[in-house]
Write a protein that holds these residues in place. Structure first.
Motif, PDB file in Angstrom:
ATOM      1  N   VAL A  49     -42.616  22.365  14.385  1.00 48.25           N
ATOM      2  CA  VAL A  49     -41.401  22.751  13.661  1.00 48.25           C
ATOM      3  C   VAL A  49     -40.248  22.990  14.626  1.00 48.25           C
ATOM      4  CG1 VAL A  49     -40.371  24.498  12.168  1.00 48.25           C
ATOM      5  CG2 VAL A  49     -42.716  23.726  11.750  1.00 48.25           C
ATOM      6  N   ASN A  50     -40.525  23.657  15.746  1.00 48.07           N
ATOM      7  CA  ASN A  50     -39.476  23.965  16.720  1.00 48.07           C
ATOM      8  C   ASN A  50     -39.349  22.899  17.803  1.00 48.07           C
ATOM      9  OD1 ASN A  50     -38.819  26.497  15.532  1.00 48.07           O
ATOM     10  ND2 ASN A  50     -40.635  27.389  16.495  1.00 48.07           N
ATOM     11  N   THR A  51     -40.363  22.059  17.959  1.00 46.40           N
ATOM     12  CA  THR A  51     -40.329  21.023  19.004  1.00 46.40           C
ATOM     13  C   THR A  51     -39.506  19.819  18.570  1.00 46.40           C
ATOM     14  OG1 THR A  51     -42.506  21.714  19.813  1.00 46.40           O
ATOM     15  CG2 THR A  51     -41.751  19.514  20.454  1.00 46.40           C
ATOM     16  N   PHE A  52     -39.655  19.431  17.320  1.00 49.30           N
ATOM     17  CA  PHE A  52     -38.970  18.253  16.803  1.00 49.30           C
ATOM     18  C   PHE A  52     -37.898  18.638  15.791  1.00 49.30           C
ATOM     19  CE2 PHE A  52     -43.087  16.325  17.975  1.00 49.30           C
ATOM     20  CZ  PHE A  52     -42.642  15.231  18.710  1.00 49.30           C
ATOM     21  N   ASP A  53     -36.739  18.028  15.937  1.00 47.94           N
ATOM     22  CA  ASP A  53     -35.792  17.997  14.831  1.00 47.94           C
ATOM     23  C   ASP A  53     -36.455  17.179  13.712  1.00 47.94           C
ATOM     24  OD1 ASP A  53     -33.590  16.393  13.310  1.00 47.94           O
ATOM     25  OD2 ASP A  53     -32.490  18.039  14.250  1.00 47.94           O
ATOM     26  N   PRO A  54     -36.259  17.555  12.441  1.00 52.41           N
ATOM     27  CA  PRO A  54     -36.912  16.808  11.352  1.00 52.41           C
ATOM     28  C   PRO A  54     -36.653  15.305  11.401  1.00 52.41           C
ATOM     29  CG  PRO A  54     -35.940  18.821  10.505  1.00 52.41           C
ATOM     30  CD  PRO A  54     -35.516  18.715  11.950  1.00 52.41           C
ATOM     31  N   MET A 107     -38.856  10.276  25.532  1.00 57.21           N
ATOM     32  CA  MET A 107     -38.463  11.629  25.137  1.00 57.21           C
ATOM     33  C   MET A 107     -39.299  12.107  23.948  1.00 57.21           C
ATOM     34  SD  MET A 107     -36.672  14.324  25.568  1.00 57.21           S
ATOM     35  CE  MET A 107     -35.378  13.799  26.715  1.00 57.21           C
ATOM     36  N   LYS A 108     -39.557  11.204  23.016  1.00 53.55           N
ATOM     37  CA  LYS A 108     -40.376  11.571  21.855  1.00 53.55           C
ATOM     38  C   LYS A 108     -41.802  11.886  22.297  1.00 53.55           C
ATOM     39  CE  LYS A 108     -39.460   9.832  17.871  1.00 53.55           C
ATOM     40  NZ  LYS A 108     -39.315   9.002  16.643  1.00 53.55           N
ATOM     41  N   PHE A 109     -42.351  11.087  23.211  1.00 50.31           N
ATOM     42  CA  PHE A 109     -43.695  11.350  23.716  1.00 50.31           C
ATOM     43  C   PHE A 109     -43.737  12.628  24.557  1.00 50.31           C
ATOM     44  CE2 PHE A 109     -45.665   6.808  23.563  1.00 50.31           C
ATOM     45  CZ  PHE A 109     -45.960   6.992  22.224  1.00 50.31           C
ATOM     46  N   GLN A 110     -42.643  12.917  25.253  1.00 49.56           N
ATOM     47  CA  GLN A 110     -42.583  14.151  26.036  1.00 49.56           C
ATOM     48  C   GLN A 110     -42.686  15.367  25.105  1.00 49.56           C
ATOM     49  OE1 GLN A 110     -39.160  14.480  28.571  1.00 49.56           O
ATOM     50  NE2 GLN A 110     -39.682  16.518  29.281  1.00 49.56           N
ATOM     51  N   LYS A 111     -41.994  15.313  23.999  1.00 50.83           N
ATOM     52  CA  LYS A 111     -42.078  16.409  23.033  1.00 50.83           C
ATOM     53  C   LYS A 111     -43.456  16.457  22.392  1.00 50.83           C
ATOM     54  CE  LYS A 111     -37.157  16.752  21.961  1.00 50.83           C
ATOM     55  NZ  LYS A 111     -36.141  16.818  20.892  1.00 50.83           N
ATOM     56  N   LEU A 112     -44.024  15.289  22.122  1.00 52.89           N
ATOM     57  CA  LEU A 112     -45.364  15.240  21.549  1.00 52.89           C
ATOM     58  C   LEU A 112     -46.382  15.873  22.497  1.00 52.89           C
ATOM     59  CD1 LEU A 112     -46.959  14.030  19.100  1.00 52.89           C
ATOM     60  CD2 LEU A 112     -47.396  12.045  20.565  1.00 52.89           C
ATOM     61  N   HIS A 113     -46.152  15.702  23.793  1.00 54.86           N
ATOM     62  CA  HIS A 113     -47.047  16.237  24.811  1.00 54.86           C
ATOM     63  C   HIS A 113     -47.140  17.766  24.745  1.00 54.86           C
ATOM     64  CE1 HIS A 113     -49.217  16.095  28.633  1.00 54.86           C
ATOM     65  NE2 HIS A 113     -48.448  17.053  29.090  1.00 54.86           N
ATOM     66  N   GLU A 114     -46.107  18.390  24.194  1.00 55.98           N
ATOM     67  CA  GLU A 114     -46.088  19.848  24.095  1.00 55.98           C
ATOM     68  C   GLU A 114     -46.966  20.372  22.958  1.00 55.98           C
ATOM     69  OE1 GLU A 114     -42.106  21.324  23.885  1.00 55.98           O
ATOM     70  OE2 GLU A 114     -41.353  19.883  25.353  1.00 55.98           O
ATOM     71  N   LEU A 115     -47.325  19.503  22.023  1.00 60.76           N
ATOM     72  CA  LEU A 115     -48.115  19.949  20.879  1.00 60.76           C
ATOM     73  C   LEU A 115     -49.589  20.056  21.268  1.00 60.76           C
ATOM     74  CD1 LEU A 115     -46.613  17.869  17.928  1.00 60.76           C
ATOM     75  CD2 LEU A 115     -45.781  19.994  18.952  1.00 60.76           C
ATOM     76  N   PRO A 116     -50.237  21.135  20.899  1.00 63.23           N
ATOM     77  CA  PRO A 116     -51.655  21.293  21.233  1.00 63.23           C
ATOM     78  C   PRO A 116     -52.550  20.571  20.229  1.00 63.23           C
ATOM     79  CG  PRO A 116     -50.878  23.224  20.064  1.00 63.23           C
ATOM     80  CD  PRO A 116     -49.680  22.321  20.224  1.00 63.23           C
TER      81      PRO A 116
END
Length: 227
Positions: A49-54, A107-116
């Motif tokens: 929710v906080n990692t990705f803009d909708p 950049m999208k994969f970088q944000k995805l990398h933050e998700l557990p």
């Protein structure tokens, strides 16, 4: 290889690319995975929710384990949300590899990398070449960028991607961090010829074969055990 090149028409726009790639993967890997196009992902902790803009939380082709329970959370405003714990691999698909498209995808994969991911696998059937997080693949029909420019970009982002395919040039770039790469003298391995079939081989050798993928932690976290 020739079939997907013929189907992967550069005049096709939008969702046509994703469907062609999903259909191709379905032919080879459909016994193991279900394929979804243009879907959003939700991790069990709710960090998405906080990692990705909708508007950012949309991935081109997502493969989920057939034996994942459950796979989907809900459909909202025409968007299908999948549980990240159910995901085997993700493919970002574009017509042209250029600096902007590569930067956006990384950049999208970088944000995805933050998700557990949760402890979704109980028993694993596999070996030393297997990874437990979803595999991340970049696939482009053609390139319009200098080789050194995009290799430098890949080198700066080694933690966030696993494979890059350029269909028209029939070339595959593999992140040497993958366990399947035994000799790691170079951080990126370049391979040419039959690259789509080699990509499928890397997928099958890199992903485990769990008897069950328990993707229910999202519901346990948010419906039952909230304080």
């Amino acid at each position: 290889e020739m079939c997907i090149r013929d189907s992967y028409n550069p005049n096709v726009k939008g969702m046509g690319y994703e469907k062609i790639v999903a259909d191709f993967l379905q032919e080879y890997l459909g016994s193991l995975y279900d394929f979804h196009t243009r879907v959003a992902l939700a991790d069990f902790s709710g960090k998405y929710v906080n990692t990705f803009d909708p508007r950012e939380n949309e991935f081109d082709v997502v493969a989920t384990y057939k034996n994942a329970v459950p796979k989907i959370i809900l459909k909202l405003n025409g968007i299908k949300y999948l549980l990240y714990d159910s995901v085997a691999f993700i493919v970002q698909v574009k017509q042209t590899l250029n600096k902007q498209s590569l930067s956006n995808d990384l950049m999208k994969f970088q944000k995805l990398h933050e998700l557990p991911v949760s402890k979704r696998f109980g028993v694993l059937i596999g070996g030393p070449t297997k990874i437990e997080k979803p595999l991340r693949i970049l696939l482009y029909y053609e390139e319009d960028i200098g080789l050194q420019t995009f290799v430098n970009e890949l080198l700066r982002n080694l933690d966030f991607w696993d494979l890059l395919v350029i269909v028209k040039d029939d070339v595959l770039f593999v992140n040497a961090k993958l366990p399947i790469i035994e000799k790691k003298e170079k951080p990126i391995i370049k391979d040419e010829g039959f690259t789509l079939l080699k990509t499928i081989t890397v997928i099958t050798w890199s992903l485990p074969y769990p008897p069950l993928v328990n993707a229910s932690q999202f519901f346990a976290q948010h419906l039952f055990f909230q304080k």
